[in-house]
Structures are given as structure tokens and as C-alpha cells.
Write a protein that holds these residues in place. Structure first.
Motif, PDB file in Angstrom:
ATOM      1  N   SER A 197      32.064  63.310  50.555  1.00 47.12           N
ATOM      2  CA  SER A 197      31.846  63.158  48.990  1.00 47.12           C
ATOM      3  C   SER A 197      32.597  61.974  48.654  1.00 47.12           C
ATOM      4  CB  SER A 197      32.348  64.257  48.156  1.00 47.12           C
ATOM      5  OG  SER A 197      33.795  64.561  48.337  1.00 47.12           O
ATOM      6  N   PHE A 198      32.237  61.256  47.662  1.00 51.53           N
ATOM      7  CA  PHE A 198      33.087  60.369  47.068  1.00 51.53           C
ATOM      8  C   PHE A 198      33.689  60.689  45.820  1.00 51.53           C
ATOM      9  CE2 PHE A 198      30.003  57.754  49.434  1.00 51.53           C
ATOM     10  CZ  PHE A 198      30.689  57.033  50.342  1.00 51.53           C
ATOM     11  N   ILE A 199      34.713  59.632  45.194  1.00 56.15           N
ATOM     12  CA  ILE A 199      35.212  60.165  43.967  1.00 56.15           C
ATOM     13  C   ILE A 199      34.722  58.827  43.206  1.00 56.15           C
ATOM     14  CG2 ILE A 199      37.419  60.255  42.791  1.00 56.15           C
ATOM     15  CD1 ILE A 199      36.727  62.723  44.483  1.00 56.15           C
ATOM     16  N   LEU A 200      34.309  59.228  41.916  1.00 54.11           N
ATOM     17  CA  LEU A 200      34.058  58.016  41.114  1.00 54.11           C
ATOM     18  C   LEU A 200      35.030  57.862  40.207  1.00 54.11           C
ATOM     19  CD1 LEU A 200      30.312  58.513  40.565  1.00 54.11           C
ATOM     20  CD2 LEU A 200      31.019  56.583  41.693  1.00 54.11           C
ATOM     21  N   ASN A 201      35.999  56.950  40.301  1.00 49.77           N
ATOM     22  CA  ASN A 201      37.217  56.785  39.473  1.00 49.77           C
ATOM     23  C   ASN A 201      36.919  56.358  37.988  1.00 49.77           C
ATOM     24  OD1 ASN A 201      39.851  56.998  39.424  1.00 49.77           O
ATOM     25  ND2 ASN A 201      40.218  54.862  39.600  1.00 49.77           N
ATOM     26  N   GLY A 202      35.453  55.978  37.526  1.00 50.38           N
ATOM     27  CA  GLY A 202      35.498  55.439  36.059  1.00 50.38           C
ATOM     28  C   GLY A 202      35.792  54.111  36.074  1.00 50.38           C
ATOM     29  N   ILE A 203      36.555  53.890  34.883  1.00 48.28           N
ATOM     30  CA  ILE A 203      36.792  52.463  34.619  1.00 48.28           C
ATOM     31  C   ILE A 203      38.256  52.108  34.990  1.00 48.28           C
ATOM     32  CG2 ILE A 203      36.803  50.441  32.942  1.00 48.28           C
ATOM     33  CD1 ILE A 203      34.470  52.128  31.388  1.00 48.28           C
ATOM     34  N   PRO A 204      38.713  51.405  36.224  1.00 51.23           N
ATOM     35  CA  PRO A 204      39.901  51.246  36.424  1.00 51.23           C
ATOM     36  C   PRO A 204      40.932  50.560  35.267  1.00 51.23           C
ATOM     37  CG  PRO A 204      38.624  50.130  37.851  1.00 51.23           C
ATOM     38  CD  PRO A 204      37.559  51.079  37.089  1.00 51.23           C
ATOM     39  N   GLY A 205      41.964  51.181  35.118  1.00 55.24           N
ATOM     40  CA  GLY A 205      42.988  50.377  34.098  1.00 55.24           C
ATOM     41  C   GLY A 205      42.634  50.757  32.759  1.00 55.24           C
ATOM     42  N   LEU A 206      41.467  51.372  32.387  1.00 55.09           N
ATOM     43  CA  LEU A 206      41.252  52.033  31.218  1.00 55.09           C
ATOM     44  C   LEU A 206      41.128  53.563  31.118  1.00 55.09           C
ATOM     45  CD1 LEU A 206      38.506  49.398  30.174  1.00 55.09           C
ATOM     46  CD2 LEU A 206      41.017  49.425  29.365  1.00 55.09           C
ATOM     47  N   GLU A 207      42.064  54.271  31.976  1.00 58.99           N
ATOM     48  CA  GLU A 207      41.673  55.749  32.244  1.00 58.99           C
ATOM     49  C   GLU A 207      42.099  56.392  31.139  1.00 58.99           C
ATOM     50  OE1 GLU A 207      41.824  54.035  36.333  1.00 58.99           O
ATOM     51  OE2 GLU A 207      42.966  53.597  34.698  1.00 58.99           O
ATOM     52  N   ASP A 208      43.148  55.719  30.318  1.00 58.80           N
ATOM     53  CA  ASP A 208      43.583  56.405  29.053  1.00 58.80           C
ATOM     54  C   ASP A 208      42.679  56.282  27.747  1.00 58.80           C
ATOM     55  OD1 ASP A 208      45.956  57.137  30.172  1.00 58.80           O
ATOM     56  OD2 ASP A 208      46.961  55.424  29.595  1.00 58.80           O
ATOM     57  N   MET A 209      41.480  55.271  27.966  1.00 65.19           N
ATOM     58  CA  MET A 209      40.717  54.998  27.152  1.00 65.19           C
ATOM     59  C   MET A 209      39.313  55.619  27.313  1.00 65.19           C
ATOM     60  SD  MET A 209      42.087  53.048  24.783  1.00 65.19           S
ATOM     61  CE  MET A 209      40.718  52.111  24.111  1.00 65.19           C
ATOM     62  N   HIS A 210      39.218  56.345  28.437  1.00 73.48           N
ATOM     63  CA  HIS A 210      37.814  57.049  28.668  1.00 73.48           C
ATOM     64  C   HIS A 210      37.112  57.940  27.735  1.00 73.48           C
ATOM     65  CE1 HIS A 210      38.078  56.685  33.526  1.00 73.48           C
ATOM     66  NE2 HIS A 210      37.960  55.730  32.809  1.00 73.48           N
ATOM     67  N   GLY A 224      38.833  55.304  52.987  1.00 76.68           N
ATOM     68  CA  GLY A 224      38.812  56.118  51.876  1.00 76.68           C
ATOM     69  C   GLY A 224      37.505  56.473  51.190  1.00 76.68           C
ATOM     70  N   ASN A 225      37.405  57.299  50.200  1.00 78.46           N
ATOM     71  CA  ASN A 225      36.475  57.427  49.362  1.00 78.46           C
ATOM     72  C   ASN A 225      36.607  57.334  47.787  1.00 78.46           C
ATOM     73  OD1 ASN A 225      37.968  59.687  48.896  1.00 78.46           O
ATOM     74  ND2 ASN A 225      36.761  61.424  49.046  1.00 78.46           N
ATOM     75  N   MET A 226      37.403  56.325  47.377  1.00 78.80           N
ATOM     76  CA  MET A 226      37.449  56.197  45.902  1.00 78.80           C
ATOM     77  C   MET A 226      36.671  54.978  45.714  1.00 78.80           C
ATOM     78  SD  MET A 226      39.459  57.363  43.220  1.00 78.80           S
ATOM     79  CE  MET A 226      40.568  58.073  43.812  1.00 78.80           C
ATOM     80  N   ILE A 227      35.810  55.112  44.838  1.00 84.11           N
ATOM     81  CA  ILE A 227      34.946  54.282  44.373  1.00 84.11           C
ATOM     82  C   ILE A 227      35.277  53.810  42.790  1.00 84.11           C
ATOM     83  CG2 ILE A 227      32.524  53.549  43.442  1.00 84.11           C
ATOM     84  CD1 ILE A 227      31.455  55.688  45.534  1.00 84.11           C
ATOM     85  N   HIS A 228      35.732  52.664  42.623  1.00 86.54           N
ATOM     86  CA  HIS A 228      36.258  52.157  41.305  1.00 86.54           C
ATOM     87  C   HIS A 228      35.141  51.881  40.477  1.00 86.54           C
ATOM     88  CE1 HIS A 228      40.291  52.574  42.622  1.00 86.54           C
ATOM     89  NE2 HIS A 228      40.011  51.766  43.765  1.00 86.54           N
ATOM     90  N   HIS A 229      34.521  52.864  39.952  1.00 89.74           N
ATOM     91  CA  HIS A 229      33.163  52.560  39.206  1.00 89.74           C
ATOM     92  C   HIS A 229      32.814  54.004  38.571  1.00 89.74           C
ATOM     93  CE1 HIS A 229      29.632  50.453  37.996  1.00 89.74           C
ATOM     94  NE2 HIS A 229      29.917  49.313  38.803  1.00 89.74           N
ATOM     95  N   VAL A 263      29.946  50.791  47.006  1.00 92.18           N
ATOM     96  CA  VAL A 263      30.105  52.038  48.089  1.00 92.18           C
ATOM     97  C   VAL A 263      30.335  51.241  49.427  1.00 92.18           C
ATOM     98  CG1 VAL A 263      28.488  53.659  49.481  1.00 92.18           C
ATOM     99  CG2 VAL A 263      28.706  53.556  46.958  1.00 92.18           C
ATOM    100  N   ALA A 264      29.534  50.017  49.730  1.00 94.01           N
ATOM    101  CA  ALA A 264      29.749  49.362  51.125  1.00 94.01           C
ATOM    102  C   ALA A 264      31.065  48.791  51.253  1.00 94.01           C
ATOM    103  CB  ALA A 264      28.641  48.236  51.062  1.00 94.01           C
ATOM    104  N   LYS A 265      31.882  48.364  50.086  1.00 92.83           N
ATOM    105  CA  LYS A 265      33.317  47.909  50.326  1.00 92.83           C
ATOM    106  C   LYS A 265      34.161  48.929  51.139  1.00 92.83           C
ATOM    107  CE  LYS A 265      33.031  44.291  47.105  1.00 92.83           C
ATOM    108  NZ  LYS A 265      33.107  43.800  45.333  1.00 92.83           N
ATOM    109  N   LEU A 266      33.608  50.288  50.918  1.00 93.61           N
ATOM    110  CA  LEU A 266      34.501  51.205  51.577  1.00 93.61           C
ATOM    111  C   LEU A 266      34.411  51.353  53.081  1.00 93.61           C
ATOM    112  CD1 LEU A 266      34.112  54.222  48.780  1.00 93.61           C
ATOM    113  CD2 LEU A 266      36.093  52.556  49.012  1.00 93.61           C
ATOM    114  N   SER A 267      33.444  50.591  53.489  1.00 96.61           N
ATOM    115  CA  SER A 267      33.171  50.700  55.071  1.00 96.61           C
ATOM    116  C   SER A 267      34.286  49.687  55.804  1.00 96.61           C
ATOM    117  CB  SER A 267      31.764  50.042  55.315  1.00 96.61           C
ATOM    118  OG  SER A 267      31.506  50.152  56.589  1.00 96.61           O
ATOM    119  N   CYS A 268      34.621  50.188  56.972  1.00 92.08           N
ATOM    120  CA  CYS A 268      35.206  49.468  57.860  1.00 92.08           C
ATOM    121  C   CYS A 268      34.329  48.502  58.763  1.00 92.08           C
ATOM    122  CB  CYS A 268      36.240  50.352  58.545  1.00 92.08           C
ATOM    123  SG  CYS A 268      35.542  51.690  59.418  1.00 92.08           S
TER     124      CYS A 268
END
Length: 321
Positions: free
Chosen positions: A13-26, A173-178, A186-191
Motif C-alpha cells: 500500500s501507499f500512504i497519501l499524506n494530503g497537502i504537505p506543510g498544511l496538515e494543521d489546515m486540513h 518508501g511508500n509516502m506520497i505527498h499528495h 508515484v513514480a518518484k518513489l521508485s528507485c
């Protein structure tokens, strides 16, 4: 050293992190997102209902509008419910296959949206430049084939992109900042080497977006020439007014798309990731929200149908009283 197989390099699975830097504003960001999504659902479902049951709207222009409404519903529904789950309930996990399915729907129906806008431009071109042959040229059979061809074009171009992304080895890793599974995020998580993703993604964007914009530009150039050649000012105004709603739809659809494209290509580290992600969500949410409003306000036939339904319901209510 044992060799790792593809399963070892494919996350569950992946983890969708939402909007990075604005977690308190979600929670605050969720309110406009939710409001726009509700408007999009109600507006587009309402348009589909009107076009289905009102005989006066059984014309090619409204059939293309129905395609646009259906496309908009799928496009925003493939992303916003998951984004709201992230904002409200912190449900960030998404399965690998589920992520690929979401990616397929997002990219397929954004391509479909562009194609339908192009078909609507051609519809306006035929209506204004060949009004006497309008019904003969744009028959139901032609409309159905054009819609199917537009859908198949998007599907056939996006499937290889999903396949390429699926085959990548993921070891960063599996953290998607989106808020959703964007292909490049998603592709940026690839090595592995993601040049194929980047090149093919740009090629698809130019094949779909570039071709459709060219067709829209040519159509409106011909429309402008035809409108200018009309002798009466009233006739010119009436002819061009039929295009107003479509021009607004083009602006709402392509403006955020251009911002996303330039952010990806030239933004680099100068533009905050949160800004890019918000614009990417607006790109998927603004057209579905605004298109029903614009067509409802600018199209007389739709306004008349709405007033007819409202007046009918008032008569029924008064009779029951």
C-alpha cells in the motif's frame, strides 16, 4: 546476495499524506473541497436528468454536454472522496492496486474531458458555419461514435502508462505527498529509471491536449470568421452567444491544467509543494463544479426546463393544499 523479485519491490500500500506543510489546515481546506464536490454532484446529476427526460434537449449540443457532465462526475469522484477521508478521518492508506486504478480513472477522464471539449467546439463550428446541415451532419450515430472514439483514445493511451508505473521497483518508501495517486508522484518513489514515465507522460499530454487545443483553435477561428461576416449585429451577437458557455468551460478546464503542467516542468523547488497540490486538486474539481452553473445560467433552453420543473412542482404543491 539474493536477488529481489518484483513482489519484494512492490509495496502492499501507499500512504497519501494530503497537502504537505498544511496538515494543521486540513480540516479547514476540506470545507471548500466538500462544498464544491456537493455542487458538482448536484449540478451534473441535474443536467443529466434534464437531458434524459426533456425532449427539447434531445439535440447534439446537449448530448455532448451530457458526456461532459458524466466525465466530470467520474473525474471528481475518483479523487475528492479519498481526499476528504484524509482530511476528516486521517485515513491515508491506499492499496497498491487501488492506487493504480485511481490513477487510471484520473488520467483517462481528464483526457476524456479535453476530448469532449474538442467535440463541443466542433459542434459549435457546424451549428454556426453549416446551420442548414447541422442535423444531417451530427446524427445520433455520429455523436455516439465520436464519444466512443474519444473515450477509447484516452483509455488506449493511458493503459501503457499504468503498466509502466506498475512495473517499476519501489524502494524509496511508500509516502506520497499528495491527496491522490498522481502518476509522477508515484513514480518518484521508485528507485528505477523513470525516464519512460516522464517521456511517455509528456507524449500523452501533447497527443491529447495538444491535438484538442489545435482543433478548438481552428474551430473558433472559423466560427469567428463566420460570425464577423454576418450582416446584422443582432445575428452576430446571437450566434456568438451560443459559444459563451463552452468558452467558459474551456477556461475552467485548461487554465488549471496549464498551471499544473508548468509547475511540473519549470516550478522545481521555487514553488511550494502545497501550492502545486492545491492547484492539482482544483484542476480536477473546478470544471465539474462550474460547468453545470455556467451552462445553467448561459443556456436559455436549460433555464426554461428548470423553470418548467419548478413551476410544475409549485402547481402540484398548491393543488395538494
Amino acid at each position: 546476495m539474493p536477488l529481489l523479485n518484483q513482489t519484494d519491490l512492490t509495496p502492499a500500500s501507499f500512504i497519501l499524506n494530503g497537502i504537505p506543510g498544511l496538515e494543521d489546515m486540513h480540516i479547514w481546506i476540506s470545507f471548500p473541497f466538500c462544498s464544491m464536490y456537493v455542487v458538482a454532484l448536484v449540478g451534473n446529476c441535474g443536467l443529466l436528468y434534464l437531458i434524459r427526460f426533456e425532449d427539447s434537449l434531445h439535440r447534439s449540443m446537449y448530448y455532448f454536454l451530457a458526456m461532459l457532465s458524466l466525465t466530470d462526475l467520474v473525474m471528481c469522484s475518483s479523487t475528492i472522496p479519498k481526499a476528504l477521508c484524509i482530511f476528516w478521518f486521517n485515513l491515508k492508506e491506499i492499496g497498491f492496486d487501488e492506487c493504480l486504478v485511481q490513477m487510471f480513472f484520473i488520467h483517462t477522464f481528464t483526457g476524456m474531458e479535453s476530448g469532449v471539449l474538442m467535440l463541443m467546439a466542433l459542434d459549435r463550428f457546424v451549428a454556426i458555419c453549416y446551420p442548414l446541415r447541422y442535423s444531417a451532419i451530427l446524427t445520433n450515430d455520429v455523436i455516439g461514435k465520436a464519444g466512443l472514439a474519444t473515450f477509447l483514445r484516452a483509455v488506449l493511451l493511458i493503459i501503457p502508462l499504468i503498466f509502466i508505473t506498475k512495473q517499476l521497483p519501489y524502494c524509496r518508501g511508500n509516502m506520497i505527498h499528495h491527496t491522490y495517486c498522481d502518476q509522477l508522484s508515484v513514480a518518484k518513489l521508485s528507485c528505477g529509471n523513470i525516464k519512460a514515465n516522464i517521456i511517455y507522460g509528456l507524449m500523452v499530454a501533447f497527443l491529447i491536449g495538444g491535438f484538442d487545443i489545435l482543433c478548438i483553435t481552428v474551430s473558433y477561428t472559423m466560427i469567428l470568421r463566420a460570425v464577423v461576416s454576418l450582416s446584422s449585429a443582432d445575428a452576430r451577437q446571437k450566434a456568438f452567444s451560443t459559444c459563451t458557455a463552452h468558452i467558459c468551460a474551456i477556461v475552467f478546464s485548461y487554465s488549471p491544467a496549464f498551471f499544473c503542467f508548468f509547475f511540473n516542468c519549470f516550478g522545481g523547488h521555487t514553488i511550494p509543494p502545497s501550492c502545486h497540490i492545491i492547484v492539482a486538486n482544483i484542476y480536477l474539481l473546478l470544471p465539474p463544479t462550474m460547468n453545470p452553473i455556467v451552462y445553467g445560467v448561459k443556456t436559455k433552453q436549460i433555464r426554461d426546463c428548470v423553470m418548467k420543473i419548478l413551476s410544475g412542482s409549485k402547481e402540484i404543491k398548491s393543488q395538494s393544499v
